[in-house]
Write a protein that holds these residues in place. Structure first.
Motif, PDB file in Angstrom:
ATOM      1  N   GLN A 100      48.119 -14.636  41.426  1.00  0.00           N
ATOM      2  CA  GLN A 100      48.261 -15.745  42.375  1.00  0.00           C
ATOM      3  C   GLN A 100      47.836 -15.326  43.777  1.00  0.00           C
ATOM      4  O   GLN A 100      47.265 -16.122  44.531  1.00  0.00           O
ATOM      5  CB  GLN A 100      49.702 -16.238  42.376  1.00  0.00           C
ATOM      6  CG  GLN A 100      50.047 -17.096  41.166  1.00  0.00           C
ATOM      7  CD  GLN A 100      51.456 -17.646  41.231  1.00  0.00           C
ATOM      8  OE1 GLN A 100      52.357 -16.997  41.802  1.00  0.00           O
ATOM      9  NE2 GLN A 100      51.656 -18.808  40.648  1.00  0.00           N
ATOM     10  N   TYR A 104      44.411 -17.104  41.891  1.00  0.00           N
ATOM     11  CA  TYR A 104      44.491 -17.694  40.544  1.00  0.00           C
ATOM     12  C   TYR A 104      45.527 -18.802  40.517  1.00  0.00           C
ATOM     13  O   TYR A 104      46.590 -18.714  41.141  1.00  0.00           O
ATOM     14  CB  TYR A 104      44.859 -16.614  39.524  1.00  0.00           C
ATOM     15  CG  TYR A 104      45.058 -17.159  38.133  1.00  0.00           C
ATOM     16  CD1 TYR A 104      43.970 -17.486  37.330  1.00  0.00           C
ATOM     17  CD2 TYR A 104      46.344 -17.352  37.635  1.00  0.00           C
ATOM     18  CE1 TYR A 104      44.161 -17.989  36.064  1.00  0.00           C
ATOM     19  CE2 TYR A 104      46.532 -17.855  36.362  1.00  0.00           C
ATOM     20  CZ  TYR A 104      45.442 -18.169  35.577  1.00  0.00           C
ATOM     21  OH  TYR A 104      45.639 -18.677  34.319  1.00  0.00           O
ATOM     22  N   LYS A 105      45.217 -19.876  39.811  1.00  0.00           N
ATOM     23  CA  LYS A 105      46.135 -20.985  39.625  1.00  0.00           C
ATOM     24  C   LYS A 105      46.390 -21.166  38.128  1.00  0.00           C
ATOM     25  O   LYS A 105      45.533 -20.874  37.291  1.00  0.00           O
ATOM     26  CB  LYS A 105      45.548 -22.275  40.196  1.00  0.00           C
ATOM     27  CG  LYS A 105      45.375 -22.227  41.712  1.00  0.00           C
ATOM     28  CD  LYS A 105      44.800 -23.530  42.227  1.00  0.00           C
ATOM     29  CE  LYS A 105      44.593 -23.467  43.739  1.00  0.00           C
ATOM     30  NZ  LYS A 105      44.022 -24.719  44.273  1.00  0.00           N
ATOM     31  N   SER A 106      47.581 -21.653  37.819  1.00  0.00           N
ATOM     32  CA  SER A 106      47.967 -21.826  36.417  1.00  0.00           C
ATOM     33  C   SER A 106      47.040 -22.818  35.717  1.00  0.00           C
ATOM     34  O   SER A 106      46.766 -23.901  36.250  1.00  0.00           O
ATOM     35  CB  SER A 106      49.416 -22.318  36.337  1.00  0.00           C
ATOM     36  OG  SER A 106      49.804 -22.466  34.979  1.00  0.00           O
ATOM     37  N   GLY A 107      46.538 -22.453  34.527  1.00  0.00           N
ATOM     38  CA  GLY A 107      45.620 -23.297  33.767  1.00  0.00           C
ATOM     39  C   GLY A 107      44.171 -23.055  34.092  1.00  0.00           C
ATOM     40  O   GLY A 107      43.290 -23.679  33.485  1.00  0.00           O
ATOM     41  N   GLN A 108      43.880 -22.175  35.046  1.00  0.00           N
ATOM     42  CA  GLN A 108      42.510 -21.900  35.445  1.00  0.00           C
ATOM     43  C   GLN A 108      41.947 -20.768  34.588  1.00  0.00           C
ATOM     44  O   GLN A 108      42.667 -19.866  34.165  1.00  0.00           O
ATOM     45  CB  GLN A 108      42.479 -21.517  36.927  1.00  0.00           C
ATOM     46  CG  GLN A 108      41.092 -21.265  37.492  1.00  0.00           C
ATOM     47  CD  GLN A 108      41.155 -20.883  38.967  1.00  0.00           C
ATOM     48  OE1 GLN A 108      42.236 -20.899  39.559  1.00  0.00           O
ATOM     49  NE2 GLN A 108      40.020 -20.532  39.549  1.00  0.00           N
ATOM     50  N   ALA A 109      40.630 -20.800  34.325  1.00  0.00           N
ATOM     51  CA  ALA A 109      39.988 -19.748  33.549  1.00  0.00           C
ATOM     52  C   ALA A 109      39.854 -18.490  34.375  1.00  0.00           C
ATOM     53  O   ALA A 109      39.740 -18.534  35.609  1.00  0.00           O
ATOM     54  CB  ALA A 109      38.619 -20.214  33.062  1.00  0.00           C
ATOM     55  N   LEU A 110      39.873 -17.344  33.739  1.00  0.00           N
ATOM     56  CA  LEU A 110      39.746 -16.068  34.427  1.00  0.00           C
ATOM     57  C   LEU A 110      38.297 -15.831  34.843  1.00  0.00           C
ATOM     58  O   LEU A 110      37.366 -16.455  34.333  1.00  0.00           O
ATOM     59  CB  LEU A 110      40.213 -14.937  33.506  1.00  0.00           C
ATOM     60  CG  LEU A 110      41.688 -14.963  33.076  1.00  0.00           C
ATOM     61  CD1 LEU A 110      41.961 -13.800  32.135  1.00  0.00           C
ATOM     62  CD2 LEU A 110      42.610 -14.898  34.280  1.00  0.00           C
ATOM     63  N   LYS A 112      35.508 -14.556  38.247  1.00  0.00           N
ATOM     64  CA  LYS A 112      35.096 -15.072  39.559  1.00  0.00           C
ATOM     65  C   LYS A 112      34.421 -16.418  39.435  1.00  0.00           C
ATOM     66  O   LYS A 112      34.627 -17.326  40.259  1.00  0.00           O
ATOM     67  CB  LYS A 112      34.159 -14.056  40.211  1.00  0.00           C
ATOM     68  CG  LYS A 112      33.751 -14.394  41.628  1.00  0.00           C
ATOM     69  CD  LYS A 112      32.896 -13.294  42.209  1.00  0.00           C
ATOM     70  CE  LYS A 112      32.491 -13.644  43.650  1.00  0.00           C
ATOM     71  NZ  LYS A 112      31.645 -12.569  44.246  1.00  0.00           N
ATOM     72  N   SER A 113      33.599 -16.569  38.381  1.00  0.00           N
ATOM     73  CA  SER A 113      32.888 -17.844  38.176  1.00  0.00           C
ATOM     74  C   SER A 113      33.655 -18.809  37.285  1.00  0.00           C
ATOM     75  O   SER A 113      33.170 -19.903  36.999  1.00  0.00           O
ATOM     76  CB  SER A 113      31.513 -17.567  37.564  1.00  0.00           C
ATOM     77  OG  SER A 113      31.645 -16.896  36.312  1.00  0.00           O
ATOM     78  N   GLY A 114      34.837 -18.409  36.822  1.00  0.00           N
ATOM     79  CA  GLY A 114      35.629 -19.291  35.968  1.00  0.00           C
ATOM     80  C   GLY A 114      35.120 -19.402  34.542  1.00  0.00           C
ATOM     81  O   GLY A 114      35.357 -20.417  33.878  1.00  0.00           O
ATOM     82  N   VAL A 118      41.066 -19.065  29.032  1.00  0.00           N
ATOM     83  CA  VAL A 118      42.135 -19.845  29.657  1.00  0.00           C
ATOM     84  C   VAL A 118      43.479 -19.478  29.048  1.00  0.00           C
ATOM     85  O   VAL A 118      44.469 -19.260  29.759  1.00  0.00           O
ATOM     86  CB  VAL A 118      41.867 -21.358  29.495  1.00  0.00           C
ATOM     87  CG1 VAL A 118      43.002 -22.182  30.103  1.00  0.00           C
ATOM     88  CG2 VAL A 118      40.547 -21.728  30.132  1.00  0.00           C
TER      89      VAL A 118
END
Length: 281
Positions: A100, A104-110, A112-114, A118
């Motif tokens: 966080q 990082y936000k909850s539900g977001q893909a890991l 740098k580019s996302g 998930v």
């Protein structure tokens, strides 16, 4: 005896006394004949009640045992694991707190580019007692066995197809051979008739003419000698047919497939398709 009862009996008329006595006798007999409460004495009913009661008690005992049963260590671990997997990570988790802080936000893909994952990597709990790699070995052996079975089926199908093709070839060769033998007999018959028309008494070769089915005993010896000569020649049916058709075309201007005797060689070459059966198809 009480006084009031004796006085009451004395005050009644004789007819009333008789009626009362009959009524008492009737009531006594009706009690004996029609009892008010009769017990159910049908066979089997008390036993059925006992069985039902025993089953009911057994079910209650099983429910109580399930409630009071102490769970095994494996079951407790499974329950705690399920509870932990159902609950999402919170701020109290150090790793999640670090993510966080990095945005990082909850539900977001890991990533740098996302483009990362998930959901977390699922757990693969190993429950058996076999060593590491044993399941992969079993899987590899099963695949090898399946591949071997497929190869056997493929080889079996190929063998069946080959056998069927060989059978078709044998059948075709047999049919072709029978056709050649039929053409040869026709040529021999035609040669014998045409030679007879030209007063030729002896064929150029013994097999140019058909043999008679009924021969004398003296002729049988000559037949055996002739057969020896045939064997020494080693000619196939096709070779005999080619030789005999050429003889018929040259000597008698006759074609067995046309079924016609031509006037001269020019008429034969211009009107006959060719010297073989394939030319006439």
């Amino acid at each position: 005896m009480p006084l009031h009862s004796s006085l009451g009996d004395k005050s009644k008329t004789p007819s009333q006394k008789i009626f009362k006595k009959r009524k008492e006798n009737f009531m006594d007999s009706s009690k004996k004949t029609f009892p008010l409460f009769r017990e159910d004495i049908r066979p089997g009913l008390p036993m059925l009640r006992q069985i039902r009661e025993a089953r009911r008690k057994e079910e209650k005992q099983q429910e109580a045992n399930l409630k009071n049963r102490q769970k095994s260590l494996k079951e407790e671990e499974q329950e705690r694991r399920n509870v932990g997997l159902k609950n999402a990570l919170g701020c109290e988790n150090k790793g999640f707190a670090l993510l966080q802080k990095m945005g990082y936000k909850s539900g977001q893909a890991l990533g740098k580019s996302g483009g990362g994952i998930v959901e977390p990597i699922p757990l693969n709990i190993k429950t058996g007692k076999s060593g590491i790699g044993h399941e992969a070995s079993l899987k590899r052996k099963a695949e090898e066995k399946l591949e071997s079975y497929r190869k056997k089926i493929h080889m079996k199908n190929q063998a069946e197809e080959k056998a069927a093709e060989q059978f078709r070839m044998r059948l075709k060769n047999k049919q072709d051979e029978m056709k050649l033998e039929g053409d040869l007999r026709r040529s021999q018959r035609a040669c014998q008739q045409l030679d007879a028309q030209k007063n030729i008494q002896v064929p150029r070769e013994a097999w140019y003419w058909l043999r008679l089915e009924e021969e004398t005993e003296e002729d049988e010896e000559e037949k055996e000698q002739d057969e020896d000569e045939y064997k020494s020649e080693d000619l196939s049916v096709l070779e005999k047919l080619q030789i005999l058709t050429s003889y018929l075309r040259e000597e008698h201007l006759y074609c067995i497939w046309c079924g016609t005797a031509y006037e001269d060689k020019e008429d034969l070459s211009s009107n006959c398709p060719g010297p073989t059966s394939a030319d006439h198809d």
